[in-house]
Structures are given as C-alpha cells and as structure tokens.
Design an enzyme around this catalytic site. Structure first.
Site, mmCIF file in Angstrom:
data_model
loop_
_atom_site.group_PDB
_atom_site.id
_atom_site.type_symbol
_atom_site.label_atom_id
_atom_site.label_comp_id
_atom_site.label_asym_id
_atom_site.label_seq_id
_atom_site.Cartn_x
_atom_site.Cartn_y
_atom_site.Cartn_z
ATOM 1 N N THR A 1 0.837 -1.206 0.000
ATOM 2 C CA THR A 1 0.000 0.000 0.000
ATOM 3 C C THR A 1 0.870 1.253 0.000
ATOM 4 O O THR A 1 0.637 2.186 -0.779
ATOM 5 C CB THR A 1 -0.930 -0.006 1.237
ATOM 6 N N HIS B 1 4.895 -9.893 2.620
ATOM 7 C CA HIS B 1 4.031 -10.954 3.166
ATOM 8 C C HIS B 1 3.366 -11.790 2.093
ATOM 9 O O HIS B 1 2.776 -12.821 2.389
ATOM 10 C CB HIS B 1 3.010 -10.385 4.174
ATOM 11 N N THR C 1 13.027 5.703 10.436
ATOM 12 C CA THR C 1 14.003 4.666 10.799
ATOM 13 C C THR C 1 13.655 3.352 10.094
ATOM 14 O O THR C 1 12.493 2.943 10.081
ATOM 15 C CB THR C 1 14.004 4.470 12.333
ATOM 16 N N CYS D 1 -8.928 -7.627 1.599
ATOM 17 C CA CYS D 1 -9.047 -6.209 1.975
ATOM 18 C C CYS D 1 -10.477 -5.708 1.869
ATOM 19 O O CYS D 1 -10.810 -4.670 2.410
ATOM 20 C CB CYS D 1 -8.168 -5.348 1.086
HETATM 21 N N1 PLP Z 1 -1.535 -4.611 -4.169
HETATM 22 C C1 PLP Z 1 -1.997 -5.858 -4.334
HETATM 23 C C2 PLP Z 1 -2.188 -6.396 -5.702
HETATM 24 C C3 PLP Z 1 -2.293 -6.648 -3.223
HETATM 25 O O1 PLP Z 1 -2.754 -7.885 -3.377
HETATM 26 C C4 PLP Z 1 -2.090 -6.092 -1.927
HETATM 27 C C5 PLP Z 1 -2.422 -6.858 -0.704
HETATM 28 O O2 PLP Z 1 -3.259 -7.696 -0.662
HETATM 29 C C6 PLP Z 1 -1.602 -4.780 -1.827
HETATM 30 C C7 PLP Z 1 -1.341 -4.068 -2.967
HETATM 31 C C8 PLP Z 1 -1.370 -4.146 -0.482
HETATM 32 O O3 PLP Z 1 -0.189 -4.646 0.075
HETATM 33 P P1 PLP Z 1 0.086 -4.507 1.654
HETATM 34 O O4 PLP Z 1 -0.899 -5.407 2.318
HETATM 35 O O5 PLP Z 1 1.518 -4.969 1.808
HETATM 36 O O6 PLP Z 1 -0.077 -3.077 1.997
#
Ligand code: PLP
Length: 365
Positions: free
Chosen positions: A51, A181, A217, A305
């Site tokens: 993100t 992750h 940091t 999400c």
């Molecule tokens: N972009 C995509 C295609 C994702 O699948 C995800 C997470 O599911 C993200 C961005 C967001 O990543 P993060 O959870 O590391 O912020």
C-alpha cells in the site's frame, strides 16, 4: 530476522558499529531485492508494504510531473491501494483519471492503452497480476508503449514478485511495488523500485533515510526478512511454480466436473500458477466460506481487503460478471504447504457444502 531484534539491534543510520552491522544487513537485503527484479540496489526503496509503495509511486510521480501534464491512466481491476490513490489524485489534487477496461478474461489490451495516451498523459499504472482472479497482464508490451510515448509506467507487482519472473529493464518499468508478506516474508515491509533518473516527489517528510526518498528509521528485521524471503522465492520459483500449476489445474478441473454451475473466472492461460477463482451459481460466498472454514480450509471470497463488504467485487464487475453470479465468488489460493490430498479433500468438502446450501436455499424459497 531474529538476531536483528536482539544482538544487532542498532539503528541502520547510526555511525557506531552496532549501526554498521544493521546497515550491512539492510544493504545485503537491498541487493537480494534488486537481483530479483534485475534492478540496481540504489533503485530500491524500503517501505512498509504494498500500500505504501503504491501510494509513494503514484503520488510521488504524479506530483513530480504535474507541470508536464495531469492525465493519469489505470485499469478497472487494480487493488484499492492503486484505485483509491488514483481517485484521490483526481478528486482532491486536480488530476484527470482515465480508467482502462479489461476484456471478459480480465486482460488489458496494450493497444487500448496506447490509444488513450495523450500529450498530457504523465503516468500509467497497470498491475502485473490481479489479487482476486490471478490474471497476468501483458506488462512488457504496455511498458514498451509507455516508454516510447514518454509516459511513466508503474506496476503493482505485489502478487507476482517471487512467483513469476520480473525484469524491470526488459519490461520497461519505471516504478514497481512489492510486499514481503505475499512471498512468505514478514507483514508490514515492502519495497518500491524507482528507475534511476525517475524523480518522485517526497511523500513522507522526515530524515534522510533511503537517500532522502523515505524518511523514517528502517525496520531492519523486516528488511532482512524481505531480503531472505525473496531470495528463497527466486530460487524455488521454477519448481514451485510448476508444482502449483499442475495442482491448481487439477483443482479447477475437479471443481468444474463435480459442481454444476461452477464457473472459472479469468484467463486460464495468463494466470498465476497458484490461483483458482470461481463463481458458483445459486450460492452465496459467505456460507460457503464458513463451511470450508469449519472443515479447516481457509479460503476467501475475493480480496481479503474488501471482506465484509456486501457489494460484488469491482474486479468481477469489470469482467462483466452479473451481480448474482458474483455473489458466489470463491478464491482458492495454493501455497508451499498445499498437497494433492488437501485439494481432493477440499473438492469433497466444497461439493458437499454447495449441495447442502442449494438444498437449504430451495427449501426456504
Ligand atoms: N496490491 C496488491 C495487488 C495486493 O494484493 C495487496 C495486498 O493484498 C496490496 C497491494 C497491499 O499490500 P500490503 O498489504 O503490503 O499493503
């Protein structure tokens, strides 16, 4: 990661020797991330995840080129980290956003991208592979068009890093987001590739860490975890990809033959090896997920999400899937610990759950 929580707990920006040990580990991880993308280490900026990388890339690049133009391009199936950021740029910062559609298989047509580029287009963002349906986009072709037309090109590679090859040079990429992750690394750490010579405006003010591109940091254990995870993923990519693809094909074929009205969504050919996505007619996703969870199977209706939202996914809408069918969406993702036995068990559980739910539905109507 463990030693960097304990004996080597120094701040990577400090001059003393504890700091130097942490810095050395960070730079070693930076090389691993750069190697995985065919980039140079100084082109890698560590962030808190996908993100933040998406926000940094899009806000930073749009702002740095605002004097050249304010027309931005992205696709209808992006993750919210890209879509919402692009919409914020349009609604709150005076940019103009154009959304590129996908075909019924979930693919963007590179020619269509080319046709939408105008003299004032400064930035395009097309994800490498989709997080719900696993469809892989023709990134190298779109990258070539953007480079030729002087448009900065960002790809969200959160779903592909460590799973399928990424070559920032061959694909003409300017900005790439990744997240640890998604490749068996720790949560809350990621990276942004910024091609040498591409300027992105600073989006987070503070110290001079990351060559002044990201104040704050550095999360040393997280960075070490990302570096190690991406090296392992790169080394295993070919063999693990082939293993998962054959298991996934077995899963999709079995589900289609055992469950009437199970429709595979998205291109079969251009698809991440570990992704199976289907919509099941006449059932809702949530009770199916609960039945699977009760049997020890962790699955998702689409994107983690957007869980909790009752609206069908924007990705399925973009593919033209109708609302009723989209309610029966189910994403099954395979991984390192998935065995053939686990999949045949999943097919049995799912076939029974769908049969029971349909019976209950018929009884209550
Ligand atoms: N972009 C995509 C295609 C994702 O699948 C995800 C997470 O599911 C993200 C961005 C967001 O990543 P993060 O959870 O590391 O912020």
């Amino acid at each position: 990661m463990l030693p960097y929580f304990t004996e080597f707990y120094g701040n990577a920006s400090a001059i003393h020797s504890l700091g130097a040990a942490a810095r050395e580990a960070v730079e070693c991880a930076r090389e691993s991330v750069a190697d995985a993308l065919n980039a140079s280490p100084e082109e890698i900026v560590f962030t808190s995840g996908g993100t933040e990388s998406d926000n940094a890339a899009l806000r930073g690049a749009a702002a740095s080129r605002a004097k050249v133009g304010r027309h931005l391009l992205t696709t209808a199936i992006e993750h919210h980290a890209v879509l919402e950021t692009m919409e914020a740029l349009a609604h709150r910062h005076g940019f103009e956003l154009e959304i590129i559609p996908v075909d019924c298989e979930g693919r963007v047509d590179p020619e269509d991208v080319g046709k939408r580029i105008r003299p004032d287009t400064t930035l395009a963002s097309v994800m490498h592979a989709n997080n719900e349906i696993g469809v892989i986009q023709p990134i190298a072709e779109i990258g070539a068009i953007c480079r030729e037309r002087g448009v900065l090109f960002h790809t969200d590679a959160v779903q592909t890093a460590g799973k399928i090859p990424i070559d920032v040079r061959a694909m003409n990429l300017d900005l790439v987001s990744i997240s640890a992750h998604k490749l068996y690394g720790p949560k809350g750490i990621g990276a942004l590739y910024v091609r040498r010579g591409v300027r992105i405006e600073r989006y987070q003010d503070g110290g001079e860490q990351e060559r002044g591109r990201r104040g704050g940091t550095i999360n040393v254990p997280g960075v070490v975890g990302l570096g190690k995870a991406i090296s392992i993923a790169q080394a295993e990519m070919e063999s693990e990809g082939a293993r998962l693809q054959s298991l996934r094909d077995y899963l999709m074929d079995s589900l289609q033959s055992r469950i009437d009205g199970a429709r595979i969504i998205g291109s079969r050919q251009h698809r991440l090896p570990m992704n199976a996505h289907l919509c099941i007619e006449g059932v809702q996703g949530e009770p199916v997920l609960l039945a699977l969870d009760g049997a020890g199977i962790c699955a998702s209706a689409g994107s983690a999400c957007t869980a909790g939202s009752t609206d069908p996914s924007h990705v399925l809408k973009a593919l033209g899937i109708d609302r009723d069918l989209a309610r029966g969406a189910l994403r099954l993702t395979l991984g390192k610990s998935t065995s053939a036995d686990a999949l045949s068990y999943t097919v049995d559980v799912l076939a029974d759950a769908v049969r029971d739910l349909r019976k209950m539905g018929a009884a209550t109507h």
